[in-house]
Design a protein around this motif. Structure first.
Motif, PDB file in Angstrom:
ATOM      1  N   ASP A  43       0.817  -1.220   0.000  1.00  0.00           N
ATOM      2  CA  ASP A  43       0.000   0.000   0.000  1.00  0.00           C
ATOM      3  C   ASP A  43       0.849   1.268   0.000  1.00  0.00           C
ATOM      4  OD1 ASP A  43      -2.439  -1.301  -0.032  1.00  0.00           O
ATOM      5  OD2 ASP A  43      -2.671  -1.254   2.157  1.00  0.00           O
ATOM      6  N   TRP A  44       2.153   1.127   0.227  1.00  0.00           N
ATOM      7  CA  TRP A  44       3.019   2.297   0.380  1.00  0.00           C
ATOM      8  C   TRP A  44       3.262   3.000  -0.952  1.00  0.00           C
ATOM      9  CZ3 TRP A  44       7.612   4.371  -1.321  1.00  0.00           C
ATOM     10  CH2 TRP A  44       8.147   5.412  -0.563  1.00  0.00           C
ATOM     11  N   ASN A  45       3.232   4.320  -0.898  1.00  0.00           N
ATOM     12  CA  ASN A  45       3.697   5.181  -1.989  1.00  0.00           C
ATOM     13  C   ASN A  45       4.053   6.518  -1.345  1.00  0.00           C
ATOM     14  OD1 ASN A  45       1.328   6.837  -1.818  1.00  0.00           O
ATOM     15  ND2 ASN A  45       0.223   5.398  -3.126  1.00  0.00           N
ATOM     16  N   GLU A  46       4.460   7.483  -2.138  1.00  0.00           N
ATOM     17  CA  GLU A  46       4.904   8.753  -1.552  1.00  0.00           C
ATOM     18  C   GLU A  46       3.765   9.517  -0.878  1.00  0.00           C
ATOM     19  OE1 GLU A  46       7.436  11.127  -4.040  1.00  0.00           O
ATOM     20  OE2 GLU A  46       8.966   9.561  -4.101  1.00  0.00           O
ATOM     21  N   ASP A  47       2.539   9.370  -1.374  1.00  0.00           N
ATOM     22  CA  ASP A  47       1.390  10.002  -0.703  1.00  0.00           C
ATOM     23  C   ASP A  47       1.188   9.400   0.686  1.00  0.00           C
ATOM     24  OD1 ASP A  47       0.787  11.693  -2.839  1.00  0.00           O
ATOM     25  OD2 ASP A  47      -0.640  10.288  -3.732  1.00  0.00           O
ATOM     26  N   VAL A  48       1.296   8.091   0.767  1.00  0.00           N
ATOM     27  CA  VAL A  48       1.162   7.410   2.056  1.00  0.00           C
ATOM     28  C   VAL A  48       2.274   7.869   2.991  1.00  0.00           C
ATOM     29  CG1 VAL A  48       1.259   5.157   3.212  1.00  0.00           C
ATOM     30  CG2 VAL A  48      -0.046   5.424   1.082  1.00  0.00           C
ATOM     31  N   ALA A  49       3.501   7.941   2.481  1.00  0.00           N
ATOM     32  CA  ALA A  49       4.635   8.401   3.293  1.00  0.00           C
ATOM     33  C   ALA A  49       4.394   9.819   3.799  1.00  0.00           C
ATOM     34  CB  ALA A  49       5.927   8.334   2.485  1.00  0.00           C
ATOM     35  N   ALA A  50       3.913  10.692   2.934  1.00  0.00           N
ATOM     36  CA  ALA A  50       3.649  12.080   3.333  1.00  0.00           C
ATOM     37  C   ALA A  50       2.581  12.123   4.427  1.00  0.00           C
ATOM     38  CB  ALA A  50       3.226  12.898   2.121  1.00  0.00           C
ATOM     39  N   TYR A  51       1.538  11.301   4.282  1.00  0.00           N
ATOM     40  CA  TYR A  51       0.480  11.239   5.293  1.00  0.00           C
ATOM     41  C   TYR A  51       1.045  10.752   6.628  1.00  0.00           C
ATOM     42  CZ  TYR A  51      -3.574   9.622   7.886  1.00  0.00           C
ATOM     43  OH  TYR A  51      -4.499   9.414   8.877  1.00  0.00           O
ATOM     44  N   LEU A  52       1.803   9.654   6.592  1.00  0.00           N
ATOM     45  CA  LEU A  52       2.376   9.103   7.817  1.00  0.00           C
ATOM     46  C   LEU A  52       3.347  10.088   8.465  1.00  0.00           C
ATOM     47  CD1 LEU A  52       2.948   5.439   6.598  1.00  0.00           C
ATOM     48  CD2 LEU A  52       1.178   6.234   8.177  1.00  0.00           C
ATOM     49  N   ALA A  53       4.117  10.794   7.654  1.00  0.00           N
ATOM     50  CA  ALA A  53       5.043  11.804   8.184  1.00  0.00           C
ATOM     51  C   ALA A  53       4.276  12.916   8.877  1.00  0.00           C
ATOM     52  CB  ALA A  53       5.902  12.369   7.055  1.00  0.00           C
ATOM     53  N   GLU A  59       1.356  12.650  10.270  1.00  0.00           N
ATOM     54  CA  GLU A  59       0.859  12.067  11.518  1.00  0.00           C
ATOM     55  C   GLU A  59       1.957  12.034  12.584  1.00  0.00           C
ATOM     56  OE1 GLU A  59      -2.444  10.650  12.293  1.00  0.00           O
ATOM     57  OE2 GLU A  59      -2.739  12.121  10.691  1.00  0.00           O
ATOM     58  N   GLU A  60       3.188  11.844  12.150  1.00  0.00           N
ATOM     59  CA  GLU A  60       4.342  11.777  13.052  1.00  0.00           C
ATOM     60  C   GLU A  60       4.930  13.167  13.331  1.00  0.00           C
ATOM     61  OE1 GLU A  60       5.999   9.000  14.595  1.00  0.00           O
ATOM     62  OE2 GLU A  60       4.034   8.146  14.147  1.00  0.00           O
ATOM     63  N   LYS A  61       4.347  14.183  12.731  1.00  0.00           N
ATOM     64  CA  LYS A  61       4.823  15.570  12.881  1.00  0.00           C
ATOM     65  C   LYS A  61       6.258  15.737  12.372  1.00  0.00           C
ATOM     66  CE  LYS A  61       1.653  16.523  16.680  1.00  0.00           C
ATOM     67  NZ  LYS A  61       0.698  15.563  16.227  1.00  0.00           N
ATOM     68  N   PHE A  85      14.406  12.379  12.743  1.00  0.00           N
ATOM     69  CA  PHE A  85      13.295  11.591  13.289  1.00  0.00           C
ATOM     70  C   PHE A  85      13.406  11.572  14.817  1.00  0.00           C
ATOM     71  CE2 PHE A  85      14.406   9.936   9.090  1.00  0.00           C
ATOM     72  CZ  PHE A  85      13.195  10.085   8.432  1.00  0.00           C
ATOM     73  N   PRO A  86      12.927  12.631  15.478  1.00  0.00           N
ATOM     74  CA  PRO A  86      13.158  12.810  16.911  1.00  0.00           C
ATOM     75  C   PRO A  86      12.512  11.766  17.819  1.00  0.00           C
ATOM     76  CG  PRO A  86      11.737  14.536  16.043  1.00  0.00           C
ATOM     77  CD  PRO A  86      12.233  13.756  14.883  1.00  0.00           C
ATOM     78  N   TYR A  87      11.507  11.051  17.346  1.00  0.00           N
ATOM     79  CA  TYR A  87      10.853  10.053  18.202  1.00  0.00           C
ATOM     80  C   TYR A  87      11.416   8.659  17.985  1.00  0.00           C
ATOM     81  CZ  TYR A  87       7.673  13.836  19.186  1.00  0.00           C
ATOM     82  OH  TYR A  87       7.150  15.043  19.572  1.00  0.00           O
ATOM     83  N   GLY A  88      12.627   8.579  17.495  1.00  0.00           N
ATOM     84  CA  GLY A  88      13.286   7.296  17.278  1.00  0.00           C
ATOM     85  C   GLY A  88      13.475   7.047  15.802  1.00  0.00           C
ATOM     86  N   PRO A  89      14.692   7.219  15.303  1.00  0.00           N
ATOM     87  CA  PRO A  89      14.945   7.094  13.865  1.00  0.00           C
ATOM     88  C   PRO A  89      14.489   5.772  13.263  1.00  0.00           C
ATOM     89  CG  PRO A  89      16.866   7.982  14.964  1.00  0.00           C
ATOM     90  CD  PRO A  89      15.896   7.595  16.039  1.00  0.00           C
ATOM     91  N   LYS A 143       8.162   3.559  10.019  1.00  0.00           N
ATOM     92  CA  LYS A 143       6.721   3.777   9.872  1.00  0.00           C
ATOM     93  C   LYS A 143       6.448   4.599   8.617  1.00  0.00           C
ATOM     94  CE  LYS A 143       3.917   4.678  13.371  1.00  0.00           C
ATOM     95  NZ  LYS A 143       3.221   5.407  14.459  1.00  0.00           N
ATOM     96  N   ILE A 144       7.183   5.686   8.434  1.00  0.00           N
ATOM     97  CA  ILE A 144       6.997   6.555   7.267  1.00  0.00           C
ATOM     98  C   ILE A 144       7.353   5.798   5.983  1.00  0.00           C
ATOM     99  CG2 ILE A 144       7.817   8.663   6.139  1.00  0.00           C
ATOM    100  CD1 ILE A 144       8.143   9.803   9.052  1.00  0.00           C
ATOM    101  N   ALA A 145       8.319   4.899   6.066  1.00  0.00           N
ATOM    102  CA  ALA A 145       8.740   4.115   4.911  1.00  0.00           C
ATOM    103  C   ALA A 145       7.768   2.974   4.597  1.00  0.00           C
ATOM    104  CB  ALA A 145      10.141   3.558   5.126  1.00  0.00           C
ATOM    105  N   GLY A 146       6.742   2.809   5.449  1.00  0.00           N
ATOM    106  CA  GLY A 146       5.756   1.765   5.221  1.00  0.00           C
ATOM    107  C   GLY A 146       6.220   0.388   5.622  1.00  0.00           C
TER     108      GLY A 146
END
Length: 111
Positions: free
Chosen positions: A24-34, A36-38, A90-94, A100-103
């Motif tokens: 399901d991962w693509n750059e839109d998904v990565a942008a969304y997850l990022a 969410e992770e601030k 990635f301040p909350y743990g690289p 997570k952002i990488a799917g």
């Protein structure tokens, strides 16, 4: 499992927000997850995310932080393969946050 709608597509995530289907991962998904992770994605962030995806494709495992820093240092150089640099991105743990952002699945050993 929860479902989130990203760019008009329903995507399943687990209770921690990790994708349940890596396809399901693509750059839109990565942008969304990022978002969410601030994390505001820059070229440096994408470099780490893309590195992680390549690593996962080769080894079929999401690396924990020690393995991640060593592998990045080997491929991208010591300036980028160190905890300080990776925690700035990635301040909350690289390993945990970048995977997570990488799917990718949550790395083993991450709390």
């Amino acid at each position: 499992m929860a479902t989130v709608n990203i760019a008009g597509k329903d995507v399943e995530v687990d209770e921690e927000g990790y994708l349940t289907n890596l396809a399901d991962w693509n750059e839109d998904v990565a942008a969304y997850l990022a978002q969410e992770e601030k994390v505001e994605m820059t070229e440096s962030h994408w470099e780490v995310v893309n590195f992680l995806r390549e690593y996962y494709n080769e080894y079929q495992i999401a690396p924990a932080i020690r393995v991640l820093t060593k592998a990045i240092a080997k491929k991208l150089g010591p300036d980028k393969g160190n905890n300080k640099y990776l925690y700035e991105l990635f301040p909350y743990g690289p390993a945990k946050q970048a995977c997570k952002i990488a799917g990718l699945p949550k790395p083993t050993g991450c709390i």
